[in-house]
Scaffold this motif. Structure first.
Motif, PDB file in Angstrom:
ATOM      1  N   CYS A  69       0.874  -1.180   0.000  1.00 25.89           N
ATOM      2  CA  CYS A  69       0.000   0.000   0.000  1.00 25.89           C
ATOM      3  C   CYS A  69       0.911   1.231   0.000  1.00 25.89           C
ATOM      4  O   CYS A  69       1.524   1.553   1.024  1.00 25.89           O
ATOM      5  N   GLY A  70       1.022   1.872  -1.165  1.00 25.99           N
ATOM      6  CA  GLY A  70       1.905   3.037  -1.260  1.00 25.99           C
ATOM      7  C   GLY A  70       3.327   2.665  -0.905  1.00 25.99           C
ATOM      8  O   GLY A  70       3.872   1.684  -1.417  1.00 25.99           O
ATOM      9  N   ARG A  71       3.899   3.393   0.016  1.00 26.88           N
ATOM     10  CA  ARG A  71       5.288   3.143   0.444  1.00 26.88           C
ATOM     11  C   ARG A  71       5.391   2.139   1.593  1.00 26.88           C
ATOM     12  O   ARG A  71       6.489   1.812   2.032  1.00 26.88           O
ATOM     13  N   LYS A  72       4.258   1.677   2.076  1.00 26.59           N
ATOM     14  CA  LYS A  72       4.267   0.702   3.170  1.00 26.59           C
ATOM     15  C   LYS A  72       4.783  -0.636   2.664  1.00 26.59           C
ATOM     16  O   LYS A  72       4.599  -0.983   1.503  1.00 26.59           O
ATOM     17  N   ALA A  73       5.375  -1.396   3.527  1.00 27.82           N
ATOM     18  CA  ALA A  73       5.914  -2.711   3.163  1.00 27.82           C
ATOM     19  C   ALA A  73       4.827  -3.771   3.058  1.00 27.82           C
ATOM     20  O   ALA A  73       5.100  -4.895   2.639  1.00 27.82           O
ATOM     21  N   THR A  74       3.608  -3.433   3.440  1.00 23.80           N
ATOM     22  CA  THR A  74       2.501  -4.384   3.449  1.00 23.80           C
ATOM     23  C   THR A  74       1.217  -3.656   3.056  1.00 23.80           C
ATOM     24  O   THR A  74       1.249  -2.483   2.709  1.00 23.80           O
ATOM     25  N   SER A  75       0.110  -4.351   3.088  1.00 22.36           N
ATOM     26  CA  SER A  75      -1.204  -3.778   2.789  1.00 22.36           C
ATOM     27  C   SER A  75      -2.248  -4.595   3.540  1.00 22.36           C
ATOM     28  O   SER A  75      -1.948  -5.656   4.087  1.00 22.36           O
ATOM     29  N   CYS A  76      -3.485  -4.148   3.517  1.00 18.22           N
ATOM     30  CA  CYS A  76      -4.552  -4.927   4.148  1.00 18.22           C
ATOM     31  C   CYS A  76      -4.697  -6.305   3.488  1.00 18.22           C
ATOM     32  O   CYS A  76      -4.804  -7.308   4.199  1.00 18.22           O
ATOM     33  N   PRO A  77      -4.670  -6.410   2.136  1.00 16.95           N
ATOM     34  CA  PRO A  77      -4.735  -7.743   1.541  1.00 16.95           C
ATOM     35  C   PRO A  77      -3.548  -8.626   1.943  1.00 16.95           C
ATOM     36  O   PRO A  77      -3.710  -9.813   2.206  1.00 16.95           O
TER      37      PRO A  77
END
Length: 88
Positions: A69-77
């Motif tokens: 998610c964007g610059r995050k290393a993870t996302s909700c999925p």
């Protein structure tokens, strides 16, 4: 990351590093059911839950693992994949 399973078979997972605060779901016969995210982008996450309803865990994991998610290393999925991995 914490996972809890109450008596109604709903599993609750506390995601890390994303806007969503909780992910709840059920696993029946190796398939994912009743996925619900608390917090995060409501329309997108409700849509994901409906799209993966009844899907085998390994298919969900293959499709969603590693999404960022964007610059995050993870996302909700991606966090959902981490939540379901112990049940695969």
């Amino acid at each position: 990351m914490k996972t809890q399973q109450p008596q109604d078979d709903t599993i609750t997972f506390v995601p890390q590093g994303v806007c969503s605060k909780l992910i709840q779901f059920k696993v029946k016969d190796g398939c994912l059911h009743d996925v619900h995210f608390t917090g995060g982008c409501p329309g997108n996450l409700e849509g994901i839950g409906k799209l993966i309803e009844g899907m085998p865990l390994n298919v969900v994991a293959n499709r969603l693992k590693g999404i960022r998610c964007g610059r995050k290393a993870t996302s909700c999925p991606d966090q959902l994949v981490q939540a379901i991995e112990p049940y695969m």
